[in-house]
Design an enzyme around this catalytic site. Structure first.
Site, mmCIF file in Angstrom:
data_model
loop_
_atom_site.group_PDB
_atom_site.id
_atom_site.type_symbol
_atom_site.label_atom_id
_atom_site.label_comp_id
_atom_site.label_asym_id
_atom_site.label_seq_id
_atom_site.Cartn_x
_atom_site.Cartn_y
_atom_site.Cartn_z
ATOM 1 N N GLY A 68 -32.225 -14.694 8.983
ATOM 2 C CA GLY A 68 -31.792 -15.281 10.256
ATOM 3 C C GLY A 68 -32.834 -16.197 10.884
ATOM 4 O O GLY A 68 -32.498 -17.104 11.648
ATOM 5 N N ALA A 120 -32.738 -11.235 10.721
ATOM 6 C CA ALA A 120 -31.955 -10.332 11.546
ATOM 7 C C ALA A 120 -32.511 -8.928 11.343
ATOM 8 O O ALA A 120 -33.152 -8.648 10.330
ATOM 9 C CB ALA A 120 -30.490 -10.408 11.150
ATOM 10 N N GLU A 174 -32.347 -19.400 9.201
ATOM 11 C CA GLU A 174 -31.102 -19.962 9.751
ATOM 12 C C GLU A 174 -31.337 -20.587 11.130
ATOM 13 O O GLU A 174 -30.764 -21.632 11.449
ATOM 14 C CB GLU A 174 -30.038 -18.861 9.849
HETATM 15 N N1 DAK Z 1 -35.739 -6.336 10.616
HETATM 16 C C1 DAK Z 1 -36.275 -5.279 11.270
HETATM 17 N N2 DAK Z 1 -37.607 -5.052 11.329
HETATM 18 C C2 DAK Z 1 -38.413 -5.911 10.707
HETATM 19 C C3 DAK Z 1 -37.922 -7.050 10.018
HETATM 20 C C4 DAK Z 1 -36.509 -7.245 9.993
HETATM 21 N N3 DAK Z 1 -35.961 -8.309 9.403
HETATM 22 N N4 DAK Z 1 -38.975 -7.700 9.496
HETATM 23 C C5 DAK Z 1 -40.073 -7.014 9.856
HETATM 24 N N5 DAK Z 1 -39.749 -5.947 10.589
HETATM 25 C C6 DAK Z 1 -40.645 -4.948 11.171
HETATM 26 C C7 DAK Z 1 -41.132 -3.964 10.109
HETATM 27 O O1 DAK Z 1 -40.188 -2.949 9.907
HETATM 28 C C8 DAK Z 1 -42.400 -3.447 10.768
HETATM 29 O O2 DAK Z 1 -42.039 -2.504 11.741
HETATM 30 P P1 DAK Z 1 -42.910 -1.109 11.938
HETATM 31 O O3 DAK Z 1 -42.876 -0.437 10.623
HETATM 32 O O4 DAK Z 1 -44.284 -1.595 12.313
HETATM 33 O O5 DAK Z 1 -42.184 -0.397 13.034
HETATM 34 C C9 DAK Z 1 -42.943 -4.660 11.498
HETATM 35 O O6 DAK Z 1 -41.837 -5.556 11.619
HETATM 36 C C10 DAK Z 1 -44.030 -5.370 10.730
HETATM 37 O O7 DAK Z 1 -43.534 -5.639 9.426
HETATM 38 P P2 DAK Z 1 -44.312 -5.201 8.087
HETATM 39 O O8 DAK Z 1 -45.172 -4.011 8.316
HETATM 40 O O9 DAK Z 1 -43.307 -5.124 7.001
HETATM 41 O O10 DAK Z 1 -45.272 -6.457 7.882
HETATM 42 P P3 DAK Z 1 -45.820 -7.047 6.506
HETATM 43 O O11 DAK Z 1 -46.841 -8.068 6.878
HETATM 44 O O12 DAK Z 1 -46.250 -5.941 5.587
HETATM 45 O O13 DAK Z 1 -44.556 -7.764 5.823
HETATM 46 C C11 DAK Z 1 -42.583 -9.149 5.796
HETATM 47 C C12 DAK Z 1 -43.979 -8.875 6.452
HETATM 48 C C13 DAK Z 1 -41.914 -10.269 6.611
HETATM 49 C C14 DAK Z 1 -42.804 -9.676 4.352
HETATM 50 C C15 DAK Z 1 -41.741 -7.873 5.770
HETATM 51 O O14 DAK Z 1 -41.728 -7.319 7.083
HETATM 52 C C16 DAK Z 1 -40.315 -8.111 5.360
HETATM 53 O O15 DAK Z 1 -40.022 -8.267 4.162
HETATM 54 N N6 DAK Z 1 -39.391 -8.090 6.340
HETATM 55 C C17 DAK Z 1 -37.971 -8.232 6.078
HETATM 56 C C18 DAK Z 1 -37.663 -9.673 5.826
HETATM 57 C C19 DAK Z 1 -36.195 -9.897 5.488
HETATM 58 O O16 DAK Z 1 -35.695 -9.408 4.469
HETATM 59 N N7 DAK Z 1 -35.565 -10.679 6.344
HETATM 60 C C20 DAK Z 1 -34.202 -11.057 6.130
HETATM 61 C C21 DAK Z 1 -33.354 -10.105 6.863
HETATM 62 S S1 DAK Z 1 -31.647 -10.357 6.429
HETATM 63 C C22 DAK Z 1 -25.060 -11.094 9.262
HETATM 64 C C23 DAK Z 1 -25.895 -11.466 10.291
HETATM 65 C C24 DAK Z 1 -27.137 -11.914 10.022
HETATM 66 C C25 DAK Z 1 -27.594 -11.978 8.730
HETATM 67 C C26 DAK Z 1 -26.745 -11.644 7.708
HETATM 68 C C27 DAK Z 1 -25.472 -11.216 7.958
HETATM 69 N N8 DAK Z 1 -23.844 -10.510 9.541
HETATM 70 C C28 DAK Z 1 -23.715 -9.637 10.694
HETATM 71 C C29 DAK Z 1 -22.745 -10.636 8.597
HETATM 72 C C30 DAK Z 1 -28.965 -12.279 8.488
HETATM 73 C C31 DAK Z 1 -29.625 -11.467 7.632
HETATM 74 C C32 DAK Z 1 -31.067 -11.419 7.582
HETATM 75 O O17 DAK Z 1 -31.764 -12.063 8.320
#
Ligand code: DAK
Length: 257
Positions: A107, A62, A110
């Site tokens: 997400g 997400a 998920e």
């Molecule tokens: N959200 C927003 N932007 C994201 C993103 C994300 N989850 N993942 C990647 N991006 C964006 C980065 O910000 C970057 O944008 P710019 O800086 O170029 O504008 C672009 O995608 C490329 O990413 P990176 O530069 O970081 O690329 P790398 O190869 O260096 O790294 C990575 C890839 C996947 C390891 C890294 O991007 C990363 O760690 N991303 C976050 C992954 C993460 O933590 N995902 C889980 C998110 S939490 C709920 C509803 C839903 C959920 C929970 C609660 N409620 C409303 C209660 C679900 C939660 C989640 O999914």
């Protein structure tokens, strides 16, 4: 639609989550476009493959930038939106295959769990890093991961947020097969095509019966499965296929009747 696209190969529909500049992260617009794309499915689509645009990610979660400023009310609206969409995918009458082509985080993991079958590329990475962000999975992943992987491994992934690579995902049964990145989509389409060639009424019944396994008691499931079984009878496809077997000839293609 900007953030999701639909293509077809024969009777196989392919939905691509299309926000590669943010690794296909899910915000409200992306969820809306995925839902609108599902609206385009027709009775001729016999199997759906879901994948992510680009070479790095299925869906990297997400949208954290969006979630950062949400209050509880907004979080509930967003979580409900994603939960309802993933439930809809799970309950589609046709089988859904996740072709996981890279990061499936939060997400994105998920979403893969809401699909019936998961295939992945060698560079796939699965994780539920929500606890590292101060939250838990919001789109139903806490429920589905326990049902898919069993409680012990599911809780380890939920509590640590650690990354699981493709080979581990294969060994624990999270994915059915691992492909070289360039072979993933053809592998997914081949599997979907095999499924699409079978009797659609039977496939719908098989999916409904299999879904009951996670959702009801054994007794209720067994009873419901009997009715789903009987529902396949007196259909043209059942009669044609069984007659073809007895008469030692190839069956006519199934017509969903
Ligand atoms: N959200 C927003 N932007 C994201 C993103 C994300 N989850 N993942 C990647 N991006 C964006 C980065 O910000 C970057 O944008 P710019 O800086 O170029 O504008 C672009 O995608 C490329 O990413 P990176 O530069 O970081 O690329 P790398 O190869 O260096 O790294 C990575 C890839 C996947 C390891 C890294 O991007 C990363 O760690 N991303 C976050 C992954 C993460 O933590 N995902 C889980 C998110 S939490 C709920 C509803 C839903 C959920 C929970 C609660 N409620 C409303 C209660 C679900 C939660 C989640 O999914």
């Amino acid at each position: 639609m900007q953030y999701a696209k639909l293509e077809r190969v024969g009777k196989v529909a392919i939905l691509t989550v299309n926000r590669p500049q943010a690794l296909n992260a899910l915000n409200a617009e992306v969820l809306t476009d995925i839902a609108s794309t599902l609206d385009l499915l027709t009775r001729g689509d016999r199997c759906l493959v879901i994948t992510g645009a680009g070479e790095k990610a299925f869906v990297a979660g997400a949208d954290i930038a969006l979630m950062r400023n949400q209050n509880k009310t907004e979080a509930m609206t967003f979580a409900r939106m994603g939960s309802d969409l993933f439930r809809r995918i799970e309950q589609l009458q046709i089988p859904v295959i996740a072709a996981v082509n890279g990061y499936a985080l939060g997400g994105g993991f998920e979403l893969a769990l809401a699909c019936d079958i998961r295939l992945s590329s060698e560079n796939a990475v699965f994780a539920l890093p929500e606890v590292t962000l101060g939250i838990i999975p919001g789109f139903g992943g806490t429920q589905r991961i326990c049902r898919t992987l069993g409680e012990s491994l599911a809780k380890e992934l939920l509590f640590t947020g650690r990354k699981m690579k493709a080979q581990e995902a294969l060994s624990c049964g999270l994915v059915n097969r691992v492909f070289a990145p360039e072979a993933l989509m053809s592998g997914a389409i081949d599997l979907a095509t095999d499924i699409a060639a079978n009797a659609p009424i039977a496939i719908r019944a098989a999916k409904a019966a299999a879904n009951l396994c996670a959702e009801t008691s054994l007794e209720t499931g067994l009873e419901a499965a009997l009715h789903l079984y009987v529902g396949c009878y007196e259909t043209q496809d059942q009669q044609n296929a069984m007659s073809a077997f007895v008469e030692k000839r190839k069956p006519e293609p199934f017509e969903d009747r």
